[in-house]
Design an enzyme around this catalytic site. Sequence first.
Site, PDB file in Angstrom:
ATOM      1  N   THR A 240       0.821  -1.214   0.000  1.00 23.54           N
ATOM      2  CA  THR A 240       0.000   0.000   0.000  1.00 23.54           C
ATOM      3  C   THR A 240       0.852   1.259   0.000  1.00 23.54           C
ATOM      4  O   THR A 240       0.528   2.242  -0.658  1.00 23.54           O
ATOM      5  CB  THR A 240      -0.914  -0.006   1.245  1.00 23.54           C
TER       6      THR A 240
ATOM      7  N   THR B 138       2.559  -4.168   4.903  1.00 22.02           N
ATOM      8  CA  THR B 138       2.649  -4.326   6.355  1.00 22.02           C
ATOM      9  C   THR B 138       2.493  -5.768   6.838  1.00 22.02           C
ATOM     10  O   THR B 138       2.979  -6.105   7.917  1.00 22.02           O
ATOM     11  CB  THR B 138       1.584  -3.468   7.068  1.00 22.02           C
ATOM     12  N   ASP B 139       1.839  -6.630   6.066  1.00 26.49           N
ATOM     13  CA  ASP B 139       1.504  -7.956   6.594  1.00 26.49           C
ATOM     14  C   ASP B 139       2.729  -8.785   6.966  1.00 26.49           C
ATOM     15  O   ASP B 139       2.718  -9.512   7.960  1.00 26.49           O
ATOM     16  CB  ASP B 139       0.643  -8.727   5.598  1.00 26.49           C
TER      17      ASP B 139
ATOM     18  N   LYS C 107       3.254  -7.205  13.868  1.00 26.49           N
ATOM     19  CA  LYS C 107       1.975  -6.582  13.540  1.00 26.49           C
ATOM     20  C   LYS C 107       0.912  -7.210  14.432  1.00 26.49           C
ATOM     21  O   LYS C 107       0.620  -8.390  14.328  1.00 26.49           O
ATOM     22  CB  LYS C 107       1.640  -6.783  12.065  1.00 26.49           C
TER      23      LYS C 107
END
Length: 451
Positions: free
Chosen positions: A109, A187-188, A266
């Site tokens: 993203t 981010t995952d 995360k």
Amino acid sequence: MSQGYSEKVKELLDSVGAAFFDRVKIKLADGLVLEGLLMPRPAFGDPDVVVLKLDNGYNIGISLQRIVSVELLEKFSPREAPTPGEEEGSQEDFGQPEPRVFFVGTGGTIASRVDYVTGAVYPYFTAEELYSMIPELKRLARISSETLFSIFSEDMTPSHWQQLASKIGEIFRRESDVKGVVVAHGTDTLHYSAAAMAFAVQEAPGPIVFVGAQRSSDRPSSDAALNVIGATVVAVHAPFAESVIAMHGSVNDDTILVHRGVRARKMHTSRRDAFMSINSKPIAEVDPLRGSLKLSTSTYKGRGDDVVVQASFSDKVALVKFYPGMSPDIFDFYLEKGFKGLVIEGTGLGHVSTALIDSVRRLVREGVFVAMASQCIFGRVNMNVYRTGVELIKAGVVPAGDMIPETAYVKLSWILGQTEDPEEIQRLFTANLAFEISERSEFDHYPGARW
């Protein structure tokens, strides 16, 4: 234009000559009137729902049953998506701040945006595009950039880590004035890659700062710009040369927390402050509005003159979560497939069912390195308390201390990329190479008082 929409929706939109990206006004049965850009429908969902991009940046879905009328306000004027350097303002003289930062794009993203004039999603990662999207960068640093990958973070593999580490080493060797490297990443699995760089890039003149975004740049709640500003501040001003993650420290736009890559995880699917330091505190805090950095520790790996990269990773390592009723066949599968290392996420202090111990013993006997981390996330493994843990130690399982399971997996993958010697593998795995292991657990490293 009806791609993805039902025949009924197509009939309604065609009746007023509306096509994708046209500006329309939609009147609803309850009297509500909505204006925005008519968007293509996602691949999944109800084909009788019309998707509208509102002026505030959000997309909404409107059921055909609620629509009274559609009015075409403005036709879409197609143009080609801007190529790097062609955007308005891209030729501006940005000045020449002294520090220089190199951005590496890997996808996600953070490294893309939607052009709602064309409807295209494309990377924005030239220096000009970064300055255009985030003007505040002009006062912080001279930006250079390169896109290495453009992939979803879940598609990252040990091979990608190897390429990324080699690229970072190449940048630091080639660009002697670069203060730090910022890696834009989905981010995952960002914490996996950040941990991988902590082991692979062993010495560097500056930090490797991973940054991501939980909300895309076309959304009003996007965290992308502030995260990038924070990451740039870290790259320029941090005294350390470690692999770290710079992301929102709260749901507000006030603080960027800097987490060691080997200690971060995360912890939420969508919150802007999704990343936390586990069994540790953040290494630093950034005020992105002031452009200042405050260290939280005096213990860190400092900037140096040398660049040392050992980029090899093994793809024959697995991270396996234990669960009640787990079959021994799962461990047998990894043995049959030639895996060289296994990190088990055990319960509590580091346990699995006694029914699995013989299979674990067979793995070790056949030369597979087996480590034990805890699926509790916080705390440390202690396999000397209960009989099951003791039996696992006797079987040859190596405790991972207070390492995060993901970090233990990445570390073992890196170690097996360096050596096949069993004694050296165990020595490296149990050694504190990049602040991934603590000698003791601190009471205030657990966020139990957050409520």
